[in-house]
Scaffold this motif. Sequence first.
Motif, PDB file in Angstrom:
ATOM      1  N   THR A 236      48.188  26.836  76.318  1.00  0.00           N
ATOM      2  CA  THR A 236      47.522  27.651  75.302  1.00  0.00           C
ATOM      3  C   THR A 236      47.001  28.943  75.905  1.00  0.00           C
ATOM      4  O   THR A 236      46.688  29.020  77.100  1.00  0.00           O
ATOM      5  CB  THR A 236      46.343  26.905  74.652  1.00  0.00           C
ATOM      6  N   GLY A 237      46.875  29.953  75.060  1.00  0.00           N
ATOM      7  CA  GLY A 237      46.276  31.207  75.469  1.00  0.00           C
ATOM      8  C   GLY A 237      47.187  32.077  76.317  1.00  0.00           C
ATOM      9  O   GLY A 237      48.295  31.676  76.700  1.00  0.00           O
ATOM     10  N   PRO A 238      46.738  33.290  76.650  1.00  0.00           N
ATOM     11  CA  PRO A 238      47.560  34.238  77.403  1.00  0.00           C
ATOM     12  C   PRO A 238      47.977  33.731  78.782  1.00  0.00           C
ATOM     13  O   PRO A 238      49.064  34.045  79.255  1.00  0.00           O
ATOM     14  CB  PRO A 238      46.642  35.462  77.523  1.00  0.00           C
ATOM     15  N   ALA A 239      47.135  32.947  79.451  1.00  0.00           N
ATOM     16  CA  ALA A 239      47.467  32.470  80.796  1.00  0.00           C
ATOM     17  C   ALA A 239      48.722  31.608  80.792  1.00  0.00           C
ATOM     18  O   ALA A 239      49.469  31.561  81.772  1.00  0.00           O
ATOM     19  CB  ALA A 239      46.297  31.689  81.384  1.00  0.00           C
ATOM     20  N   ALA A 240      48.975  30.930  79.676  1.00  0.00           N
ATOM     21  CA  ALA A 240      50.108  30.010  79.604  1.00  0.00           C
ATOM     22  C   ALA A 240      51.449  30.718  79.709  1.00  0.00           C
ATOM     23  O   ALA A 240      52.450  30.112  80.098  1.00  0.00           O
ATOM     24  CB  ALA A 240      50.047  29.209  78.308  1.00  0.00           C
TER      25      ALA A 240
ATOM     26  N   ALA B 241      48.845  41.105  72.674  1.00  0.00           N
ATOM     27  CA  ALA B 241      48.743  40.121  71.601  1.00  0.00           C
ATOM     28  C   ALA B 241      48.184  40.732  70.323  1.00  0.00           C
ATOM     29  O   ALA B 241      48.478  40.254  69.219  1.00  0.00           O
ATOM     30  CB  ALA B 241      47.878  38.952  72.045  1.00  0.00           C
ATOM     31  N   THR B 242      47.390  41.789  70.466  1.00  0.00           N
ATOM     32  CA  THR B 242      46.784  42.438  69.300  1.00  0.00           C
ATOM     33  C   THR B 242      47.452  43.765  68.966  1.00  0.00           C
ATOM     34  O   THR B 242      46.937  44.540  68.164  1.00  0.00           O
ATOM     35  CB  THR B 242      45.284  42.666  69.541  1.00  0.00           C
ATOM     36  N   ASP B 243      48.597  44.028  69.591  1.00  0.00           N
ATOM     37  CA  ASP B 243      49.376  45.247  69.356  1.00  0.00           C
ATOM     38  C   ASP B 243      48.545  46.509  69.569  1.00  0.00           C
ATOM     39  O   ASP B 243      48.567  47.434  68.765  1.00  0.00           O
ATOM     40  CB  ASP B 243      49.980  45.237  67.948  1.00  0.00           C
ATOM     41  N   GLN B 244      47.803  46.517  70.692  1.00  0.00           N
ATOM     42  CA  GLN B 244      46.965  47.669  71.004  1.00  0.00           C
ATOM     43  C   GLN B 244      47.302  48.304  72.342  1.00  0.00           C
ATOM     44  O   GLN B 244      46.496  49.041  72.910  1.00  0.00           O
ATOM     45  CB  GLN B 244      45.486  47.253  70.995  1.00  0.00           C
ATOM     46  N   LEU B 245      48.495  48.016  72.871  1.00  0.00           N
ATOM     47  CA  LEU B 245      48.896  48.659  74.112  1.00  0.00           C
ATOM     48  C   LEU B 245      49.050  50.163  73.906  1.00  0.00           C
ATOM     49  O   LEU B 245      49.288  50.643  72.788  1.00  0.00           O
ATOM     50  CB  LEU B 245      50.211  48.074  74.619  1.00  0.00           C
ATOM     51  N   ALA B 246      48.948  50.908  74.993  1.00  0.00           N
ATOM     52  CA  ALA B 246      49.176  52.347  74.970  1.00  0.00           C
ATOM     53  C   ALA B 246      50.636  52.626  74.590  1.00  0.00           C
ATOM     54  O   ALA B 246      51.465  51.704  74.543  1.00  0.00           O
ATOM     55  CB  ALA B 246      48.852  52.931  76.338  1.00  0.00           C
TER      56      ALA B 246
ATOM     57  N   LYS C 242      43.952  41.808  80.712  1.00  0.00           N
ATOM     58  CA  LYS C 242      43.734  42.822  79.674  1.00  0.00           C
ATOM     59  C   LYS C 242      45.049  43.194  79.010  1.00  0.00           C
ATOM     60  O   LYS C 242      45.097  43.427  77.787  1.00  0.00           O
ATOM     61  CB  LYS C 242      43.066  44.059  80.287  1.00  0.00           C
ATOM     62  N   HIS C 243      46.108  43.257  79.806  1.00  0.00           N
ATOM     63  CA  HIS C 243      47.429  43.547  79.230  1.00  0.00           C
ATOM     64  C   HIS C 243      47.780  42.523  78.158  1.00  0.00           C
ATOM     65  O   HIS C 243      48.230  42.881  77.065  1.00  0.00           O
ATOM     66  CB  HIS C 243      48.503  43.558  80.312  1.00  0.00           C
ATOM     67  N   TYR C 244      47.610  41.245  78.478  1.00  0.00           N
ATOM     68  CA  TYR C 244      47.950  40.195  77.514  1.00  0.00           C
ATOM     69  C   TYR C 244      47.098  40.306  76.253  1.00  0.00           C
ATOM     70  O   TYR C 244      47.585  40.111  75.137  1.00  0.00           O
ATOM     71  CB  TYR C 244      47.781  38.820  78.148  1.00  0.00           C
ATOM     72  N   GLU C 245      45.834  40.608  76.439  1.00  0.00           N
ATOM     73  CA  GLU C 245      44.941  40.752  75.291  1.00  0.00           C
ATOM     74  C   GLU C 245      45.406  41.892  74.387  1.00  0.00           C
ATOM     75  O   GLU C 245      45.479  41.744  73.156  1.00  0.00           O
ATOM     76  CB  GLU C 245      43.520  41.015  75.789  1.00  0.00           C
ATOM     77  N   LEU C 246      45.713  43.029  74.987  1.00  0.00           N
ATOM     78  CA  LEU C 246      46.131  44.189  74.209  1.00  0.00           C
ATOM     79  C   LEU C 246      47.498  43.975  73.573  1.00  0.00           C
ATOM     80  O   LEU C 246      47.743  44.392  72.432  1.00  0.00           O
ATOM     81  CB  LEU C 246      46.153  45.439  75.096  1.00  0.00           C
TER      82      LEU C 246
ATOM     83  N   PRO D 182      58.090  40.387  65.363  1.00  0.00           N
ATOM     84  CA  PRO D 182      57.153  39.320  64.972  1.00  0.00           C
ATOM     85  C   PRO D 182      56.683  38.449  66.132  1.00  0.00           C
ATOM     86  O   PRO D 182      55.700  37.719  65.991  1.00  0.00           O
ATOM     87  CB  PRO D 182      57.985  38.497  63.977  1.00  0.00           C
ATOM     88  N   SER D 183      57.371  38.500  67.261  1.00  0.00           N
ATOM     89  CA  SER D 183      56.944  37.713  68.420  1.00  0.00           C
ATOM     90  C   SER D 183      55.633  38.266  68.960  1.00  0.00           C
ATOM     91  O   SER D 183      55.459  39.479  69.066  1.00  0.00           O
ATOM     92  CB  SER D 183      58.018  37.770  69.517  1.00  0.00           C
ATOM     93  N   PRO D 184      54.696  37.391  69.349  1.00  0.00           N
ATOM     94  CA  PRO D 184      53.437  37.878  69.935  1.00  0.00           C
ATOM     95  C   PRO D 184      53.616  38.514  71.298  1.00  0.00           C
ATOM     96  O   PRO D 184      52.678  39.084  71.849  1.00  0.00           O
ATOM     97  CB  PRO D 184      52.583  36.602  70.023  1.00  0.00           C
ATOM     98  N   HIS D 185      54.818  38.432  71.844  1.00  0.00           N
ATOM     99  CA  HIS D 185      55.073  38.974  73.176  1.00  0.00           C
ATOM    100  C   HIS D 185      55.788  40.315  73.126  1.00  0.00           C
ATOM    101  O   HIS D 185      56.037  40.929  74.154  1.00  0.00           O
ATOM    102  CB  HIS D 185      55.897  37.975  73.986  1.00  0.00           C
ATOM    103  N   ALA D 186      56.124  40.758  71.922  1.00  0.00           N
ATOM    104  CA  ALA D 186      56.828  42.022  71.757  1.00  0.00           C
ATOM    105  C   ALA D 186      55.844  43.153  71.515  1.00  0.00           C
ATOM    106  O   ALA D 186      54.692  42.940  71.134  1.00  0.00           O
ATOM    107  CB  ALA D 186      57.821  41.917  70.597  1.00  0.00           C
ATOM    108  N   VAL D 187      56.321  44.362  71.742  1.00  0.00           N
ATOM    109  CA  VAL D 187      55.515  45.559  71.508  1.00  0.00           C
ATOM    110  C   VAL D 187      56.182  46.435  70.447  1.00  0.00           C
ATOM    111  O   VAL D 187      55.561  46.834  69.478  1.00  0.00           O
ATOM    112  CB  VAL D 187      55.306  46.342  72.825  1.00  0.00           C
ATOM    113  N   TRP D 188      57.468  46.718  70.643  1.00  0.00           N
ATOM    114  CA  TRP D 188      58.188  47.530  69.664  1.00  0.00           C
ATOM    115  C   TRP D 188      58.439  46.683  68.411  1.00  0.00           C
ATOM    116  O   TRP D 188      58.889  45.549  68.499  1.00  0.00           O
ATOM    117  CB  TRP D 188      59.509  48.011  70.242  1.00  0.00           C
ATOM    118  N   ASP D 189      58.142  47.260  67.252  1.00  0.00           N
ATOM    119  CA  ASP D 189      58.215  46.473  66.008  1.00  0.00           C
ATOM    120  C   ASP D 189      58.767  47.342  64.885  1.00  0.00           C
ATOM    121  O   ASP D 189      58.024  47.875  64.070  1.00  0.00           O
ATOM    122  CB  ASP D 189      56.822  45.953  65.653  1.00  0.00           C
ATOM    123  N   THR D 190      60.087  47.483  64.858  1.00  0.00           N
ATOM    124  CA  THR D 190      60.718  48.216  63.769  1.00  0.00           C
ATOM    125  C   THR D 190      61.779  47.337  63.117  1.00  0.00           C
ATOM    126  O   THR D 190      62.383  46.478  63.766  1.00  0.00           O
ATOM    127  CB  THR D 190      61.341  49.535  64.257  1.00  0.00           C
TER     128      THR D 190
END
Length: 513
Positions: A52-56, A404-409, A398-402, A434-442
């Motif tokens: 569970t969580g980002p560490a996993a 997961a919430t689509d707040q990366l730079a 912090k990377h994982y947190e950002l 839609p994956s929580p591990h993706a950044v680009w979302d088009t």
Amino acid sequence: MTANGHLTRRGFMGASVALTALLASGASVLAQDGTNLTIAYNIPVQSWDPTTGPAAVNPVLQSIYLAVFDRYIAQAPDLSFGPGLLTDWGFSADQSKITMTVRDGVKWHNGAALTPEDIVWSLERAANPETGNPMQFVWSKIGNFTVVGNVITADVLDFEPALFKWMAFLTAFVLPKAYYEELGAEGFEKAPIGTGPYMVDAFEQGAYVRLKAFPDYWGDAPAFETVTIKFVTDAASRVAEVESGNSDVTVNIPYEEYDRLIAKDGLSGVAVPITDIGMIFLNDTGPMLDKNVRLAAHHAIDKQLIIDRLLRGYGVPLSTLEAPGYAAYDESIVVTYNPERSKELLAASGYSTDNPVKFTIQTTRGLKPKDYEMVQAIVGMWRKVGIEAEIEVYEIAKHYELRATDQLAPAAFYNWGNSIGDPSTATGFSMFGPSPHAVWDTEDLVNRIAPLFVERDEAARIQGYKDVSRYIAEESYVIPLLQYVMPVVFSNTVSVTPYTSGDLLPQAITPAT
């Protein structure tokens, strides 16, 4: 660490934090003496629930988890699959059901026997969106479990071509049903148990973990009775740990230090290409919505020069998220280094060296060899064509947190691990919006990848991912940089078995013969 081998004040402070905690706890800080082994590791354990969580989903933490817990299916150093807590597995002929056989004679660290109910509970828990498993959307594709003796049967609710590969990958760990339900999540964090070769004996958050060999382990007994893993996030401090003899093994140090250390008496090393990829996530926001900016940023990077100058030749340049050895690797897809083309593209969007496009790029510093320095070099290359990027340094958590919430730079450096080599766990989950591990979302990319997750024809699935990789390269939705080579330095008193997955397993380290 300076060129003449002296420890800088910065390096001393980084190393002393962990050492102070060790001394205060009464734990030994001596390196291996025949029964004890000490490892200087580059990232601390953030959670003892590996599901569970980002560490996993942090590839670097899997080495420690694999010392304490077992996966459903095991993986060898060459990435081949073999029996783990399951001894047999497979789809039915019509792919509507799966069957799994549970290994006999396995014990938890508290002495209780592993049961098929533990397997079923772990899979059902992983599939429950309320438990926070980052790969819930994989595990939810099977259900309606039945148990007869040691054989588990389940319905395929939604076909997942790589299901059994996933059982040897991230979050695929089995936890003890009765013990976990008795203690709860908080209690399990304080007293974790698994079925692995080592038990957690002592743990200091951010400082170290001490492991003890589990005498009733079902597999080969580990060579060392006690393993102390120091969490030393500063690369110079890890170098000092192994050079001083305070640690027997360390990993992910700068390559110039690797070359220097393995030339010294008493030290050896191994550097092998692994499944980790250095990459720059691009976020579909701000200037990255401009295709010209994305392509210019990619064409401006001289990847081979970075590998040669910063990594001393240890690395393989990449143009896709599929590395050599991955099932969907296509060597014909190449994004060339072409800074003049970058200038033309930027000019078409109104940018130049006098009027640069501006954005932030985020990176870790010291997690991987020369991560920060690589980003510095890339920013310098960008500046020459009309891109002005500001570097923001953060910790990997912090990377994982950002993410997961689509707040990366707009740009973020990262290392993507894919030890099973399947395209769904590389291009698929890293680029599927839609994956929580993706950044680009088009939508264009979502529509191309989505059908591949359920494609039953394996040849068509692999070709589909090759086609998607080509499209991503043409659109520059991500900037792959290189396949990593993992440097491991160790005392001549021990022998290390390297894993292509990038795992440094305590149980794969033995006294030298």
